[in-house]
Write a protein that holds these residues in place. Structure first.
Motif, mmCIF file in Angstrom:
data_model
loop_
_atom_site.group_PDB
_atom_site.id
_atom_site.type_symbol
_atom_site.label_atom_id
_atom_site.label_comp_id
_atom_site.label_asym_id
_atom_site.label_seq_id
_atom_site.Cartn_x
_atom_site.Cartn_y
_atom_site.Cartn_z
ATOM 1 N N ALA A 253 0.826 -1.204 0.000
ATOM 2 C CA ALA A 253 0.000 0.000 0.000
ATOM 3 C C ALA A 253 0.862 1.256 0.000
ATOM 4 N N ALA A 254 1.927 1.253 0.800
ATOM 5 C CA ALA A 254 2.831 2.405 0.831
ATOM 6 C C ALA A 254 3.490 2.605 -0.529
ATOM 7 N N ALA A 255 3.904 1.517 -1.156
ATOM 8 C CA ALA A 255 4.556 1.623 -2.463
ATOM 9 C C ALA A 255 3.602 2.167 -3.526
ATOM 10 N N ALA A 256 2.341 1.757 -3.467
ATOM 11 C CA ALA A 256 1.363 2.235 -4.453
ATOM 12 C C ALA A 256 1.132 3.731 -4.315
ATOM 13 N N ALA A 257 1.037 4.224 -3.080
ATOM 14 C CA ALA A 257 0.871 5.663 -2.868
ATOM 15 C C ALA A 257 2.135 6.426 -3.261
ATOM 16 N N LYS A 258 3.300 5.864 -2.909
ATOM 17 C CA LYS A 258 4.566 6.537 -3.218
ATOM 18 C C LYS A 258 4.762 6.660 -4.727
ATOM 19 N N ALA A 259 4.260 5.697 -5.474
ATOM 20 C CA ALA A 259 4.377 5.761 -6.930
ATOM 21 C C ALA A 259 3.647 6.975 -7.493
ATOM 22 N N VAL A 260 2.496 7.296 -6.920
ATOM 23 C CA VAL A 260 1.772 8.502 -7.357
ATOM 24 C C VAL A 260 2.557 9.743 -6.963
ATOM 25 N N MET A 261 3.074 9.767 -5.751
ATOM 26 C CA MET A 261 3.862 10.909 -5.296
ATOM 27 C C MET A 261 5.080 11.121 -6.193
ATOM 28 N N ASP A 262 5.705 10.020 -6.615
ATOM 29 C CA ASP A 262 6.930 10.111 -7.407
ATOM 30 C C ASP A 262 6.687 10.553 -8.850
ATOM 31 N N LEU A 263 5.430 10.635 -9.251
ATOM 32 C CA LEU A 263 5.142 11.208 -10.567
ATOM 33 C C LEU A 263 5.527 12.682 -10.621
ATOM 34 N N ASN A 264 5.547 13.313 -9.442
ATOM 35 C CA ASN A 264 5.843 14.754 -9.361
ATOM 36 C C ASN A 264 4.932 15.567 -10.270
ATOM 37 N N LYS A 265 3.704 15.134 -10.361
ATOM 38 C CA LYS A 265 2.723 15.786 -11.232
ATOM 39 C C LYS A 265 1.673 16.560 -10.442
ATOM 40 N N TYR A 266 1.379 16.120 -9.224
ATOM 41 C CA TYR A 266 0.288 16.696 -8.445
ATOM 42 C C TYR A 266 0.838 17.420 -7.221
ATOM 43 N N ASN A 267 0.114 18.436 -6.792
ATOM 44 C CA ASN A 267 0.510 19.221 -5.632
ATOM 45 C C ASN A 267 -0.719 19.582 -4.820
ATOM 46 N N LEU A 268 -0.513 19.890 -3.549
ATOM 47 C CA LEU A 268 -1.609 20.370 -2.718
ATOM 48 C C LEU A 268 -2.015 21.768 -3.171
ATOM 49 N N TYR A 269 -3.310 21.992 -3.255
ATOM 50 C CA TYR A 269 -3.840 23.303 -3.645
ATOM 51 C C TYR A 269 -3.586 24.299 -2.520
ATOM 52 N N THR A 270 -3.123 25.492 -2.874
ATOM 53 C CA THR A 270 -2.763 26.487 -1.860
ATOM 54 C C THR A 270 -3.654 27.721 -1.905
ATOM 55 N N GLY A 271 -4.762 27.640 -2.616
ATOM 56 C CA GLY A 271 -5.652 28.795 -2.734
ATOM 57 C C GLY A 271 -6.762 28.839 -1.711
ATOM 58 N N GLY A 272 -6.620 28.062 -0.649
ATOM 59 C CA GLY A 272 -7.655 28.004 0.383
ATOM 60 C C GLY A 272 -8.395 26.690 0.319
ATOM 61 N N TYR A 273 -8.568 26.066 1.476
ATOM 62 C CA TYR A 273 -9.204 24.743 1.533
ATOM 63 C C TYR A 273 -10.606 24.765 0.916
ATOM 64 N N GLY A 274 -11.396 25.774 1.237
ATOM 65 C CA GLY A 274 -12.746 25.839 0.700
ATOM 66 C C GLY A 274 -12.760 26.005 -0.809
ATOM 67 N N ASN A 275 -11.831 26.801 -1.340
ATOM 68 C CA ASN A 275 -11.784 27.039 -2.782
ATOM 69 C C ASN A 275 -11.366 25.810 -3.566
ATOM 70 N N LEU A 276 -10.686 24.884 -2.906
ATOM 71 C CA LEU A 276 -10.264 23.654 -3.577
ATOM 72 C C LEU A 276 -11.433 22.965 -4.256
ATOM 73 N N PHE A 277 -12.594 23.000 -3.637
ATOM 74 C CA PHE A 277 -13.734 22.214 -4.116
ATOM 75 C C PHE A 277 -14.619 22.966 -5.106
ATOM 76 N N ILE A 278 -14.301 24.210 -5.347
ATOM 77 C CA ILE A 278 -15.058 24.970 -6.352
ATOM 78 C C ILE A 278 -14.137 25.523 -7.430
ATOM 79 N N THR A 279 -12.877 25.078 -7.434
ATOM 80 C CA THR A 279 -11.910 25.483 -8.444
ATOM 81 C C THR A 279 -11.512 24.257 -9.251
#
Length: 558
Positions: A253-279
């Motif tokens: 399970a850790a390896a499967a998640a780490k594989a997504v992280m290692d894509l270096n394609k996705y990042n945490l949204y920094t425009g506000g937690y609430g705005n994440l769901f309407i952006t």
């Protein structure tokens, strides 16, 4: 599985893709809501439309469609999955209370009865496409991509089946046509959970090799990519390692998640937690579904807003969830050294609280939420009082304040239901890595990234946590970060703690006002919440058992 569930519900691809025909014999009528097999298999555009329509799910009868959404999950329908667990209750029931009260049965499944039939119908539709794709004229690259998408969709359907029913029937490619033998005993033989998970994960591995890294702008969110397939694998691998499933390892399970992280394609949204769901266009979304506001089921502002705003107060958060939000300084309200003030309970809480829940005194649409009595406009003393929250809270998450509450159906705009986002992957990794090796630096880094992102800014977790303490903190973080996103129902089951969380009363708060002073009194908002061990899995609807001539094994206890 229901024979009805395996019928070709059309090779209907969309209302846009209709054909008309005329003939000298006026009795030879060609349906105008579908296209023929021959047309689909001879036209790559029609075939691709057939494939992309599989993302939107199956066409249900009116009875089946009541209380459901087409597509992966329920999304913005009235009663959300949160109202089957300790996140919320649905104010006016919508076939949820019987599940909360432990009364679900094969003959009465409430809002949870459509997964089996619709999932197998979708799997059959995918099988049809895979069985015939080689004869469709198209380039090899396009064919490979569509194969990957079909395998992703099939794996997603098995993911829904496995997490709701446990053991599933692995149809493979055995059923793809209505002329296929639907009476074979092997079509009703449920495989063990590990076999089901292994099959779905293998499908995702094959899909990952075929899918593109990104979609073009026309399909940026709505079609599978390598990241989407890998994210689904991460979730399934996490489930597999969990106590309820016991069908995989935490290292996997850790390896499967780490594989997504290692894509270096996705990042945490920094425009506000609430705005994440309407952006819709943000780097945290791995896979989502974009909705147009013109449809009934996406008007969540009117469906969930406060009664004082002429909304319907649908999925109302419970006090149980409110109590689990930390203070801004990282203390919990039950800690000995907490900064929590019971006379001012909503002050200085985790910023995600304010983006998720409307509480008494919350600023909202140029006004203030008033759930106090007497006289509060969002209490029983306000307008439309039959929609008053039974808990004293209303839902804020997902709602766009720029969209109208009243008469919202014809307003232009879009909203996205997020199936996978990067924060889930980080929390998947943290949980699996903690279970595999203990709370090493990478576990802290993953959890703290979620907590400390711009727009949230919660303190880092304290150093020196034991594995058990870190487990508790990760579970608490999932409860807050992923609230109302259809995780809690499955998390408390896979952790095998539902006998505790789902047997606790659903609490709310009565708020009294005298002058400028408020009093807060805890109350039971929904009586009779109950959970028995059999409810770790849903019952297969009785109609499905009967349609199999009773060859299909029911889940234990039902």
């Amino acid at each position: 599985m229901n024979i009805k569930s395996l019928k070709l519900p059309g090779l209907a691809v969309a209302a846009l893709l209709t054909v008309t025909a005329c003939d000298q014999n006026f009795l030879d009528v060609v349906p105008t809501d579908r296209v023929s097999d021959a047309s689909i298999l001879s036209d790559s555009v029609l075939f691709e439309a057939y494939v992309t329509n599989r993302y939107m799910g199956v066409r249900l009868t009116d009875k089946e469609a009541e209380g459901t959404l087409p597509g992966f999950g329920r999304g913005f329908e009235y009663a959300m999955w949160s109202s089957l667990t300790d996140e919320s209750i649905y104010n006016n029931d919508d076939n949820t209370w019987l599940i909360q009260r432990g009364q679900i049965a094969p003959e009465n499944t409430g809002i949870a009865g459509t997964f089996w039939g619709r999932s197998y119908r979708s799997i059959r539709e995918v099988n049809y496409a895979l069985a015939n794709i080689e004869q469709v004229p198209m380039s090899a690259g396009r064919r490979s991509r569509l194969k990957g998408e079909l395998q992703f969709i099939r794996a997603f359907r098995y993911h829904d089946l496995i997490r709701n029913y446990g053991k599933v029937v692995l149809m493979g490619d055995k059923v793809s046509e209505v002329s296929d033998d639907l009476t074979s005993p092997e079509l009703f033989q449920r495989a063990e959970i590990k076999a089901g998970l292994d099959y779905a994960i293998a499908q995702l591995d094959e899909a990952t090799a075929l899918l593109p890294a990104s979609n073009d702008n026309n399909w940026k969110l709505g079609r599978a990519t390598k990241g989407a397939a890998m994210a689904l694998k991460s979730r399934l691998a996490l489930y597999a390692a969990s106590p309820l499933y016991n069908a995989g390892t935490w290292q996997q399970a850790a390896a499967a998640a780490k594989a997504v992280m290692d894509l270096n394609k996705y990042n945490l949204y920094t425009g506000g937690y609430g705005n994440l769901f309407i952006t819709s266009d943000n780097p945290e979304i791995i896979f989502g579904r974009l909705y147009a506001i013109g449809a009934r089921h996406v008007c969540l502002e009117i469906a969930n807003g406060p009664n004082g705003y002429n909304a319907w107060g649908g999925n109302v958060p419970v006090q149980n969830l409110v109590d689990d939000y930390e203070m801004m300084d990282g203390t919990r309200i039950t800690d000995a050294n907490t900064s929590y003030d019971p006379k001012n309970p909503y002050k200085n809480r985790d910023p995600r609280f304010y983006a998720t829940i409307l509480y008494n005194g919350a600023p909202y649409r140029g006004s203030t939420v008033e759930t106090f009595t007497p006289g509060g406009k969002d209490s029983k003393d306000g307008p439309s009082n039959w929609n008053t929250s039974k808990t004293g809270y209303y839902l804020k998450k997902f709602m766009n304040d720029n969209l109208p509450i009243e008469n919202p159906w014809d307003v232009a705009g879009t909203q996205t239901w997020i199936y996978f986002r990067y924060a889930e992957i980080l929390l998947n990794y943290a949980e699996a890595q903690n279970e595999a090796t203990g709370p090493d630096a990478s576990v802290y880094a993953a959890v703290n990234a979620v907590r400390q992102r711009t727009g949230v800014g919660m303190p880092a977790l304290p150093a020196g946590l034991t594995q058990a303490q870190m487990r508790e903190r990760i579970r608490a973080e999932r409860r807050i970060e992923l609230a109302f996103e259809e995780h809690r129902f499955y998390d408390v089951r896979r952790w095998k703690i539902a006998s505790t969380t789902e047997n606790a009363p659903a609490y709310g708060v009565e708020i009294g006002k005298t002058g400028n002073t408020f009093t807060y009194t805890r109350k039971e908002a929904l009586t009779g919440r109950s959970f028995a061990d059999k409810q770790y899995w849903l019952p297969i609807p009785r109609t499905e058992i009967q349609a199999s001539n009773n060859q299909l094994e029911q889940n234990p206890g039902y």
